[in-house]
Design an enzyme around this catalytic site. Structure first.
Site, mmCIF file in Angstrom:
data_model
loop_
_atom_site.group_PDB
_atom_site.id
_atom_site.type_symbol
_atom_site.label_atom_id
_atom_site.label_comp_id
_atom_site.label_asym_id
_atom_site.label_seq_id
_atom_site.Cartn_x
_atom_site.Cartn_y
_atom_site.Cartn_z
ATOM 1 N N HIS A 22 0.923 -1.193 0.160
ATOM 2 C CA HIS A 22 0.038 -0.062 -0.042
ATOM 3 C C HIS A 22 0.680 1.301 0.101
ATOM 4 C CE1 HIS A 22 -2.659 2.841 2.143
ATOM 5 N NE2 HIS A 22 -3.384 2.618 1.126
ATOM 6 N N ASP A 30 7.917 6.080 -20.872
ATOM 7 C CA ASP A 30 7.946 6.141 -22.233
ATOM 8 C C ASP A 30 9.263 5.610 -22.718
ATOM 9 O OD1 ASP A 30 9.417 8.552 -22.505
ATOM 10 O OD2 ASP A 30 7.642 9.668 -22.554
ATOM 11 N N ARG A 109 8.540 18.069 -14.980
ATOM 12 C CA ARG A 109 9.251 17.275 -15.548
ATOM 13 C C ARG A 109 10.297 16.680 -14.569
ATOM 14 N NH1 ARG A 109 13.600 18.342 -20.355
ATOM 15 N NH2 ARG A 109 14.754 16.567 -20.159
ATOM 16 N N TYR A 131 5.894 12.826 -23.465
ATOM 17 C CA TYR A 131 5.044 12.811 -22.145
ATOM 18 C C TYR A 131 3.890 11.958 -21.714
ATOM 19 C CZ TYR A 131 7.373 17.915 -22.573
ATOM 20 O OH TYR A 131 8.029 18.718 -22.493
ATOM 21 N N ASN A 133 4.828 9.486 -19.543
ATOM 22 C CA ASN A 133 5.264 8.677 -18.399
ATOM 23 C C ASN A 133 3.975 8.830 -17.353
ATOM 24 O OD1 ASN A 133 7.807 8.416 -19.328
ATOM 25 N ND2 ASN A 133 7.856 10.535 -19.420
#
Length: 142
Positions: A22, A30, A109, A131, A133
């Site tokens: 948890h 990517d 980023r 972008y 990810n």
């Protein structure tokens, strides 16, 4: 092979998903992401897109319902004209498995890179979208 588990989920990936507890986080990175240099545990899923991997794992992987935003996207750098249609696909997939308010947040980023270094694992994919990810925070099985 196991019945009911997508063949996209490799033995290494299923092991990592099972080990996570948890609030542990996993990054689906990517093809441009510096996964090998940032990962505590690296899982290779070359040739697969992130959306198809999300469709495969989310039936098995609970998102954390105790936080406002269990899903984090890498924000587009200001001034970068990149469009992110893959985010719409992610939202649709996640909505099928996670109820409640918008589960998504965006993170700058370089802050995303630092957070990824703390993740339980990074899954390096063949995803070509920019972008693309995404970080998932694991919940509990009820």
């Amino acid at each position: 092979m196991l019945k009911g588990i997508s063949s996209l989920i490799s033995p290494d990936l299923i092991k990592v998903l099972m080990e996570m507890g948890h609030s542990d986080e996993i990054v689906f990175a990517d093809a441009n992401f510096p996964a090998a240099s940032h990962a505590q545990r690296l899982v290779r899923c070359d040739g697969h897109g992130i959306a198809e991997l999300l469709e495969a794992i989310l039936p098995l992987f609970p998102l954390d319902v105790y936080v406002d935003r269990p899903v984090t996207l890498m924000a587009v750098t200001p001034g970068d004209g990149v469009k992110t249609p893959i985010w719409d696909r992610y939202r649709k997939i996640v909505e099928g498995y996670h109820s409640g308010a918008d589960a998504f947040e965006e993170m700058e980023r370089f802050a995303f890179y630092e957070r990824a270094k703390q993740a339980y694992a990074i899954v390096s994919t063949g995803e070509r979208a920019l972008y693309a990810n995404i970080i998932l925070k694991k919940g509990v099985v009820i």
